[in-house]
Motif scaffolding. Structure first.
Motif, mmCIF file in Angstrom:
data_model
loop_
_atom_site.group_PDB
_atom_site.id
_atom_site.type_symbol
_atom_site.label_atom_id
_atom_site.label_comp_id
_atom_site.label_asym_id
_atom_site.label_seq_id
_atom_site.Cartn_x
_atom_site.Cartn_y
_atom_site.Cartn_z
ATOM 1 N N ASN A 1 0.709 -1.158 0.144
ATOM 2 C CA ASN A 1 -0.029 -0.078 -0.015
ATOM 3 C C ASN A 1 1.255 1.013 -0.345
ATOM 4 O OD1 ASN A 1 0.746 0.952 2.997
ATOM 5 N ND2 ASN A 1 -0.489 -0.755 3.691
ATOM 6 N N PHE A 2 -0.060 2.451 0.540
ATOM 7 C CA PHE A 2 0.695 3.375 -0.144
ATOM 8 C C PHE A 2 0.668 4.345 1.805
ATOM 9 C CE2 PHE A 2 0.236 3.614 -4.626
ATOM 10 C CZ PHE A 2 1.511 3.450 -4.937
ATOM 11 N N ASN A 3 1.626 4.733 1.665
ATOM 12 C CA ASN A 3 1.394 5.973 2.859
ATOM 13 C C ASN A 3 1.512 6.798 2.648
ATOM 14 O OD1 ASN A 3 3.290 7.915 4.692
ATOM 15 N ND2 ASN A 3 2.509 5.958 5.916
ATOM 16 N N TYR A 4 0.708 8.193 2.522
ATOM 17 C CA TYR A 4 0.162 9.430 2.047
ATOM 18 C C TYR A 4 1.381 10.432 3.071
ATOM 19 C CZ TYR A 4 -2.561 7.096 -0.884
ATOM 20 O OH TYR A 4 -3.187 5.527 -1.344
ATOM 21 N N GLY A 5 1.799 10.166 3.641
ATOM 22 C CA GLY A 5 2.570 10.798 4.630
ATOM 23 C C GLY A 5 1.576 12.148 5.655
ATOM 24 N N SER A 6 1.902 12.844 5.953
ATOM 25 C CA SER A 6 1.762 13.826 7.237
ATOM 26 C C SER A 6 -0.438 14.384 6.766
ATOM 27 C CB SER A 6 1.985 14.122 8.090
ATOM 28 O OG SER A 6 2.911 15.192 7.795
ATOM 29 N N ALA A 7 0.699 15.194 5.739
ATOM 30 C CA ALA A 7 -0.124 16.746 4.763
ATOM 31 C C ALA A 7 -1.293 15.908 3.966
ATOM 32 C CB ALA A 7 1.055 16.852 3.759
ATOM 33 N N ASN A 8 -1.518 14.769 3.756
ATOM 34 C CA ASN A 8 -2.706 14.249 3.578
ATOM 35 C C ASN A 8 -3.753 12.738 4.532
ATOM 36 O OD1 ASN A 8 -2.445 14.751 0.622
ATOM 37 N ND2 ASN A 8 -0.073 13.780 0.579
ATOM 38 N N LYS A 9 -3.741 12.971 5.897
ATOM 39 C CA LYS A 9 -4.259 12.667 6.300
ATOM 40 C C LYS A 9 -5.584 12.190 6.045
ATOM 41 C CE LYS A 9 -1.267 13.961 10.634
ATOM 42 N NZ LYS A 9 -1.224 14.330 12.325
ATOM 43 N N GLY A 10 -6.205 12.689 5.279
ATOM 44 C CA GLY A 10 -7.182 13.119 4.911
ATOM 45 C C GLY A 10 -7.983 11.803 4.218
ATOM 46 N N LEU A 11 -6.597 10.793 3.047
ATOM 47 C CA LEU A 11 -7.127 9.697 3.246
ATOM 48 C C LEU A 11 -6.691 8.625 3.190
ATOM 49 C CD1 LEU A 11 -3.737 10.966 0.123
ATOM 50 C CD2 LEU A 11 -6.983 10.833 -0.180
ATOM 51 N N GLN A 12 -6.470 8.568 4.961
ATOM 52 C CA GLN A 12 -6.121 7.270 5.602
ATOM 53 C C GLN A 12 -7.334 6.787 5.769
ATOM 54 O OE1 GLN A 12 -2.569 7.432 6.406
ATOM 55 N NE2 GLN A 12 -3.328 5.065 7.879
ATOM 56 N N PRO A 13 -8.223 7.011 5.106
ATOM 57 C CA PRO A 13 -9.274 6.386 5.713
ATOM 58 C C PRO A 13 -9.924 5.366 4.318
ATOM 59 C CG PRO A 13 -9.823 8.387 6.674
ATOM 60 C CD PRO A 13 -8.961 8.471 6.202
ATOM 61 N N TYR A 14 -9.545 5.939 3.294
ATOM 62 C CA TYR A 14 -9.366 5.294 2.687
ATOM 63 C C TYR A 14 -9.086 4.277 1.805
ATOM 64 C CZ TYR A 14 -13.025 9.013 2.300
ATOM 65 O OH TYR A 14 -14.063 9.688 2.497
ATOM 66 N N LYS A 15 -7.194 4.093 2.921
ATOM 67 C CA LYS A 15 -6.920 3.254 2.279
ATOM 68 C C LYS A 15 -6.866 1.901 2.109
ATOM 69 C CE LYS A 15 -2.663 2.843 4.582
ATOM 70 N NZ LYS A 15 -1.239 3.748 5.096
ATOM 71 N N LYS A 16 -6.367 1.278 1.339
ATOM 72 C CA LYS A 16 -6.783 -0.329 1.236
ATOM 73 C C LYS A 16 -5.756 -0.784 0.613
ATOM 74 C CE LYS A 16 -11.337 0.258 0.352
ATOM 75 N NZ LYS A 16 -12.199 -0.655 1.851
ATOM 76 N N ASN A 17 -5.596 -2.013 1.314
ATOM 77 C CA ASN A 17 -4.133 -3.339 0.264
ATOM 78 C C ASN A 17 -4.208 -3.247 -0.808
ATOM 79 O OD1 ASN A 17 -2.519 -2.755 2.965
ATOM 80 N ND2 ASN A 17 -3.580 -4.699 3.917
ATOM 81 N N PHE A 18 -3.286 -3.371 -1.215
ATOM 82 C CA PHE A 18 -3.207 -4.311 -2.947
ATOM 83 C C PHE A 18 -1.942 -5.496 -3.417
ATOM 84 C CE2 PHE A 18 -0.571 -4.542 -6.844
ATOM 85 C CZ PHE A 18 -1.807 -4.295 -8.051
ATOM 86 N N LYS A 19 -3.078 -6.763 -3.431
ATOM 87 C CA LYS A 19 -2.386 -7.726 -3.278
ATOM 88 C C LYS A 19 -1.400 -7.886 -4.722
ATOM 89 C CE LYS A 19 -3.987 -9.311 0.301
ATOM 90 N NZ LYS A 19 -3.077 -9.379 1.618
ATOM 91 N N GLY A 20 -0.397 -8.227 -5.103
ATOM 92 C CA GLY A 20 0.943 -7.649 -6.054
ATOM 93 C C GLY A 20 0.986 -9.241 -6.264
ATOM 94 N N LEU A 21 2.514 -9.009 -6.704
ATOM 95 C CA LEU A 21 3.176 -10.167 -7.175
ATOM 96 C C LEU A 21 4.638 -10.024 -6.415
ATOM 97 C CD1 LEU A 21 3.698 -13.674 -7.984
ATOM 98 C CD2 LEU A 21 3.269 -12.346 -10.639
ATOM 99 N N GLN A 22 5.630 -11.171 -7.120
ATOM 100 C CA GLN A 22 7.118 -11.145 -6.770
ATOM 101 C C GLN A 22 8.108 -12.200 -7.263
ATOM 102 O OE1 GLN A 22 9.314 -8.707 -4.116
ATOM 103 N NE2 GLN A 22 10.900 -10.178 -3.598
ATOM 104 N N ILE A 23 8.880 -11.651 -7.986
ATOM 105 C CA ILE A 23 9.607 -13.039 -8.934
ATOM 106 C C ILE A 23 11.225 -12.810 -8.540
ATOM 107 C CG2 ILE A 23 10.071 -14.555 -10.727
ATOM 108 C CD1 ILE A 23 7.355 -13.804 -11.690
ATOM 109 N N GLY A 24 11.642 -13.847 -8.105
ATOM 110 C CA GLY A 24 12.536 -12.861 -8.152
ATOM 111 C C GLY A 24 13.976 -13.997 -7.816
ATOM 112 N N THR A 25 15.208 -13.536 -7.797
ATOM 113 C CA THR A 25 16.432 -14.662 -7.346
ATOM 114 C C THR A 25 17.651 -13.822 -6.440
ATOM 115 O OG1 THR A 25 18.567 -15.801 -7.784
ATOM 116 C CG2 THR A 25 17.898 -13.618 -8.979
ATOM 117 N N ALA A 26 18.196 -14.878 -5.351
ATOM 118 C CA ALA A 26 19.135 -14.353 -4.750
ATOM 119 C C ALA A 26 19.990 -15.081 -4.370
ATOM 120 C CB ALA A 26 18.404 -14.078 -3.120
ATOM 121 N N TYR A 27 21.084 -14.185 -3.754
ATOM 122 C CA TYR A 27 22.320 -15.024 -3.431
ATOM 123 C C TYR A 27 22.492 -14.979 -2.008
ATOM 124 C CZ TYR A 27 27.218 -17.303 -4.389
ATOM 125 O OH TYR A 27 28.574 -18.059 -4.077
ATOM 126 N N GLN A 28 23.198 -15.841 -1.300
ATOM 127 C CA GLN A 28 23.253 -15.548 0.459
ATOM 128 C C GLN A 28 25.402 -16.079 -0.244
ATOM 129 O OE1 GLN A 28 21.769 -17.711 3.837
ATOM 130 N NE2 GLN A 28 22.983 -18.907 3.217
#
Length: 214
Positions: free
Chosen positions: A38-65
């Motif tokens: 989701n997005f954090n809209y910062g202290s200047a946009n507190k009016g958006l907070q009640p409308y904020k919802k999570n977004f379901k996405g996808l990640q594909i990747g590789t790693a090297y330990q």
């Protein structure tokens, strides 16, 4: 003849070789998993907070330990991720329900502390946004729309570069020929991703990662 300097160097080299021979395993791994962002809209946009919802996405990747010591390793990754955020209907920005989808390349680098099969890790990440979409559902005052995200300095533009921190923990399940890792992490974006209002990326990632045993 006695050469203390040479003896000291030989002792250091021997100690390092002995120490690293018991280091954590260096290994490649591959993962594909869902993301909750989701997005954090910062202290200047507190009016958006009640409308904020999570977004379901996808990640594909590789790693090297990269195993360095018995209890410490470094783990750089390269991931393709679909991230974004949702504002519910009636929000002050667009009135209609608004979904922002971003296609990104993220490169985190983790310092990893191993405690048996359990580990803790944290580190910085850098991201680059390849493209994205904005979808606005129709409402009494707004017609539905769907458009590609534009990048630049205009009022409605987005920014391509992102950076921040990621931290989390994981557990390695030792299988017969491979290692199955359950990894959970939280991502905290520090870059404002848009021009008109503040949008900082937030991410919760729970994934299963498969790697080959030695």
């Amino acid at each position: 003849m006695y050469f203390p300097a040479k003896k000291s160097i030989a002792t250091i080299v021997f100690t390092l070789l002995a120490f690293t021979s018991y280091a954590q395993q260096s290994k490649f791994s591959f993962s594909i998993n869902s993301l909750t962002t989701n997005f954090n809209y910062g202290s200047a946009n507190k009016g958006l907070q009640p409308y904020k919802k999570n977004f379901k996405g996808l990640q594909i990747g590789t790693a090297y330990q990269i195993g360095l010591t018995p209890n410490f390793s470094l783990a750089p990754e390269a991931n393709f991720a679909i991230k974004g955020g949702i504002l519910g209907a009636g929000n002050p920005v667009s009135a209609g329900k608004t979904s922002v989808r971003l296609y990104t390349i993220d490169v985190p680098v983790f310092a990893r502390l191993h405690l048996g099969q359990f580990y803790l890790n944290a580190g910085p990440y850098a991201g680059y946004t390849l493209g994205g979409l904005i979808k606005i559902d129709g409402s009494a005052d707004v017609a539905p729309s769907k458009s590609k995200i534009s990048f630049g300095r205009g009022a409605s533009d987005f920014k391509r570069w992102d950076y921040g921190l990621q931290a989390g923990a994981g557990y390695n399940f030792q299988l017969e020929k491979s290692v199955l890792t359950l990894d959970a992490r939280y991502g905290y974006g520090l870059a404002n991703m848009s021009v008109d209002i503040a949008r900082y990326n937030r991410m919760l990632n729970i994934s299963l990662i498969m790697s080959k045993r030695k």
